[in-house]
Design a protein around this motif. Structure first.
Motif, mmCIF file in Angstrom:
data_model
loop_
_atom_site.group_PDB
_atom_site.id
_atom_site.type_symbol
_atom_site.label_atom_id
_atom_site.label_comp_id
_atom_site.label_asym_id
_atom_site.label_seq_id
_atom_site.Cartn_x
_atom_site.Cartn_y
_atom_site.Cartn_z
ATOM 1 N N ALA A 30 0.833 -1.206 0.000
ATOM 2 C CA ALA A 30 0.000 0.000 0.000
ATOM 3 C C ALA A 30 0.868 1.256 0.000
ATOM 4 N N SER A 31 1.943 1.261 0.782
ATOM 5 C CA SER A 31 2.819 2.434 0.789
ATOM 6 C C SER A 31 3.559 2.571 -0.540
ATOM 7 N N TYR A 32 3.894 1.451 -1.168
ATOM 8 C CA TYR A 32 4.530 1.492 -2.485
ATOM 9 C C TYR A 32 3.569 2.082 -3.518
ATOM 10 N N LEU A 33 2.312 1.689 -3.470
ATOM 11 C CA LEU A 33 1.330 2.230 -4.404
ATOM 12 C C LEU A 33 1.111 3.724 -4.191
ATOM 13 N N LEU A 34 1.113 4.160 -2.941
ATOM 14 C CA LEU A 34 0.985 5.590 -2.664
ATOM 15 C C LEU A 34 2.215 6.369 -3.138
ATOM 16 N N LEU A 35 3.385 5.792 -2.954
ATOM 17 C CA LEU A 35 4.605 6.430 -3.447
ATOM 18 C C LEU A 35 4.581 6.532 -4.971
ATOM 19 N N PHE A 36 4.118 5.488 -5.637
ATOM 20 C CA PHE A 36 4.025 5.508 -7.095
ATOM 21 C C PHE A 36 2.996 6.546 -7.547
ATOM 22 N N PHE A 37 1.891 6.678 -6.810
ATOM 23 C CA PHE A 37 0.895 7.698 -7.126
ATOM 24 C C PHE A 37 1.497 9.093 -6.988
ATOM 25 N N HIS A 38 2.321 9.290 -5.972
ATOM 26 C CA HIS A 38 3.001 10.572 -5.792
ATOM 27 C C HIS A 38 3.941 10.850 -6.971
ATOM 28 N N LEU A 39 4.642 9.821 -7.422
ATOM 29 C CA LEU A 39 5.505 9.965 -8.597
ATOM 30 C C LEU A 39 4.684 10.383 -9.817
ATOM 31 N N LEU A 40 3.527 9.797 -9.990
ATOM 32 C CA LEU A 40 2.675 10.159 -11.123
ATOM 33 C C LEU A 40 2.188 11.603 -11.024
ATOM 34 N N THR A 41 1.885 12.064 -9.835
ATOM 35 C CA THR A 41 1.442 13.455 -9.705
ATOM 36 C C THR A 41 2.584 14.425 -9.994
ATOM 37 N N ASP A 42 3.813 14.034 -9.689
ATOM 38 C CA ASP A 42 4.954 14.867 -10.080
ATOM 39 C C ASP A 42 5.135 14.878 -11.595
ATOM 40 N N ILE A 43 4.890 13.756 -12.235
ATOM 41 C CA ILE A 43 4.978 13.687 -13.688
ATOM 42 C C ILE A 43 3.915 14.563 -14.338
ATOM 43 N N MET A 44 2.770 14.683 -13.692
ATOM 44 C CA MET A 44 1.679 15.496 -14.229
ATOM 45 C C MET A 44 2.125 16.940 -14.438
#
Length: 102
Positions: A30-44
């Motif tokens: 779950a923390s890995y998925l949240l970290l990946f989501f944060h990475l995607l928001t930075d890519i945005m």
């Protein structure tokens, strides 16, 4: 997730440690998925079209894995193998398309 590796998973001999093994592993994912989501928001912020494309793959991954979990009612080998395979493929595609071109 690293802590769950040190705890044995043997429900017959160590039922309490087995439960904590699963709980810690699920918390790690779950923390890995949240970290990946944060990475995607930075890519945005940098490339919105790449974000939309990657977010659709990410959402598909999360929904597929949630369906596998709900279908079997627990963590199974299919869930673990499919998560690792799909996430590795997604990360490779993202690195080839976004990070290497920057």
């Amino acid at each position: 997730m690293a802590l769950s590796v040190f705890l044995p998973y043997d429900a017959a001999d160590f039922p309490i440690l087995s439960k904590w093994h699963v709980r810690l592993a699920m918390l790690g994912v779950a923390s890995y998925l949240l970290l990946f989501f944060h990475l995607l928001t930075d890519i945005m912020k940098k490339d919105y079209t790449f974000y939309i494309k990657s977010m659709s793959y990410y959402t598909t991954l999360v929904i597929l894995e949630a369906l596998f979990f709900l279908l079997y009612g627990s963590v199974t080998a299919l869930l673990e193998v499919s998560f690792i395979t799909i996430m590795a493929t997604l990360l490779y595609a993202m690195s080839e398309n976004f990070f290497m071109s920057s």
